[in-house]
Design an enzyme around this catalytic site. Structure first.
Site, PDB file in Angstrom:
ATOM      1  N   THR A   1       0.841  -1.204   0.000  1.00  0.00           N
ATOM      2  CA  THR A   1       0.000   0.000   0.000  1.00  0.00           C
ATOM      3  C   THR A   1       0.866   1.240   0.000  1.00  0.00           C
ATOM      4  O   THR A   1       1.922   1.291   0.611  1.00  0.00           O
ATOM      5  CB  THR A   1      -0.982   0.029   1.187  1.00  0.00           C
TER       6      THR A   1
ATOM      7  N   GLY B   1      -6.632  -4.258   6.384  1.00  0.00           N
ATOM      8  CA  GLY B   1      -7.701  -3.298   6.174  1.00  0.00           C
ATOM      9  C   GLY B   1      -8.976  -3.567   6.959  1.00  0.00           C
ATOM     10  O   GLY B   1      -9.704  -2.636   7.313  1.00  0.00           O
TER      11      GLY B   1
HETATM   12  N1  ASP Z   1      -4.721  -1.740   3.931  1.00  0.00           N
HETATM   13  C1  ASP Z   1      -4.596  -2.496   2.734  1.00  0.00           C
HETATM   14  C2  ASP Z   1      -5.790  -3.387   2.559  1.00  0.00           C
HETATM   15  O1  ASP Z   1      -6.254  -3.946   3.522  1.00  0.00           O
HETATM   16  C3  ASP Z   1      -3.397  -3.369   2.711  1.00  0.00           C
HETATM   17  C4  ASP Z   1      -2.117  -2.725   3.040  1.00  0.00           C
HETATM   18  O2  ASP Z   1      -2.022  -1.725   3.732  1.00  0.00           O
HETATM   19  O3  ASP Z   1      -1.125  -3.267   2.549  1.00  0.00           O
HETATM   20  O4  ASP Z   1      -6.193  -3.591   1.454  1.00  0.00           O
END
Ligand code: ASP
Length: 357
Positions: free
Chosen positions: A221, A275
């Site tokens: 991310t 997430g």
């Molecule tokens: N927050 C992102 C998700 O759950 C994943 C991440 O931060 O890598 O899609």
């Protein structure tokens, strides 16, 4: 060579003490920018000197792309987009090219953007063809009556407003494919066929990326928060989500209030982590609530949400944040977070591991 990240937190929450953080107020006319490239079990020994260098170079290019916009008097929103374009095109980061795969072997990307001055926001979920998911999110905000558009409707909308489109194979990288195959084998799940139009196995030399397998505790991310010279703030987040996710799964990154939030009345936030926890807590809006209604300093607010509220749910990850009066903050409860900040007239301060300032 693929980088294997040592697993010291298989159970989700990494119980570690608060990282060294910072908070400072900047002169009112100065711009400032904070970037992240994901958080998790990112350790020096596993990343190695080449991986370390490559990730720092990517963060540096991204923050300077945003800074160049701000230096010319550009808006916080333009800086958000310019910064994330660089990370979306860098295969090391889990966004755009280099996004992780679903268990069916597809790249389904999520992104959102929010303008603190107007509370306008835009998001896309599960896009597979638009070159820049963050630009698609901005187009939803500015050119549609909606806040979020998902799936093929979002890709079709992006194409209809003239955004650059790609074949799904553009987003493929050998490193992420190998990461998926490894994860699915471990889980005794079927391996999907290699996507159409991608180089044959063994042809592409994989870039050294952090292992985002389920259980590795690593989340990619990309995100950025910005304050422009007028004192307006904005936030953006762009991701491939979680490796091996179910098709159609949507994370926090495109959800306004969970992975992204910005209001000139409080702060701008972008998150990275598992997430599902960020959605349940409404992490980004929660940080801003503490600033707005409990009058907390930004650093105290991000620490409260990450080290108390997120940990209470056994969630893992981090956030970056900024206020209109120039406070900058980051907080994470994982061993590392790819992060950098820059204030007008200053030097880039960058960190990956917990023991860096
Ligand atoms: N927050 C992102 C998700 O759950 C994943 C991440 O931060 O890598 O899609």
């Amino acid at each position: 060579m693929r980088i294997a990240i040592s697993i010291c937190a298989l159970m989700g929450l990494v119980a570690v003490s608060a990282p060294r953080t910072f908070a400072q107020e900047q002169p009112a006319h100065h711009w400032a920018i904070v970037v992240h490239g994901g958080a998790g079990v990112i350790e020096k020994s596993a990343l190695g000197p080449d991986g370390d260098k490559a990730y720092r170079a990517g963060l540096d290019r991204a923050i300077h792309a945003g800074a160049a916009v701000l230096d010319k008097g550009g808006s916080a929103l333009d800086a958000v987009e310019a910064t994330l374009h660089v990370l979306e095109e860098d295969p090391h980061f889990n966004a755009g090219k280099g996004a992780v795969f679903t268990r069916e072997g597809k790249n389904e990307m999520d992104a959102s953007i929010m303008d603190g001055a107007t509370l306008m926001a835009g998001a896309v979920a599960g896009v597979q063809r638009v070159h820049s998911p963050i630009s698609a999110a901005r187009a939803v905000m500015e050119k549609s009556p909606h806040v979020m558009i998902a799936g093929h409707g979002a890709d079709d909308f992006a194409a209809s407003v003239g955004l650059k489109m790609e074949e799904p194979s553009y987003f493929f990288t050998e490193s992420r494919w190998q990461g998926l195959v490894k994860q699915l084998k471990k889980q005794n799940m079927p391996i999907p066929p290699r996507p159409a139009g991608v180089p044959p196995a063994g042809e592409e030399i994989p870039v050294a990326v952090v292992d985002e397998s389920e259980g590795s505790g690593v989340h990619g991310t990309t995100g950025v928060v910005v304050r422009d010279r007028k004192g307006n703030i904005a936030a953006g987040t762009s991701t491939g989500g979680m490796q091996g996710k179910m098709p159609g799964r949507v994370g926090d990154s495109p959800i306004i209030g969970a992975g992204t939030y910005a209001s000139n009345k409080s702060c701008a936030v972008s998150g990275t982590g598992t997430g599902e926890y960020y959605i349940r807590l409404g992490v980004a809006r929660e940080v801003c609530n503490l600033v707005q209604y409990r009058h907390m300093k930004l650093q105290d607010a991000v620490d409260e949400v990450i080290h108390k509220e997120l940990e209470a749910l056994h969630g893992d990850g981090g956030v970056i944040a900024i206020t209109p009066d120039g406070q900058l903050a980051w907080s994470f409860n994982t061993p590392g977070m790819f992060r950098a900040r820059l204030v007008e007239g200053g030097q880039v301060q960058m960190g990956i591991y917990r023991d860096e300032p």
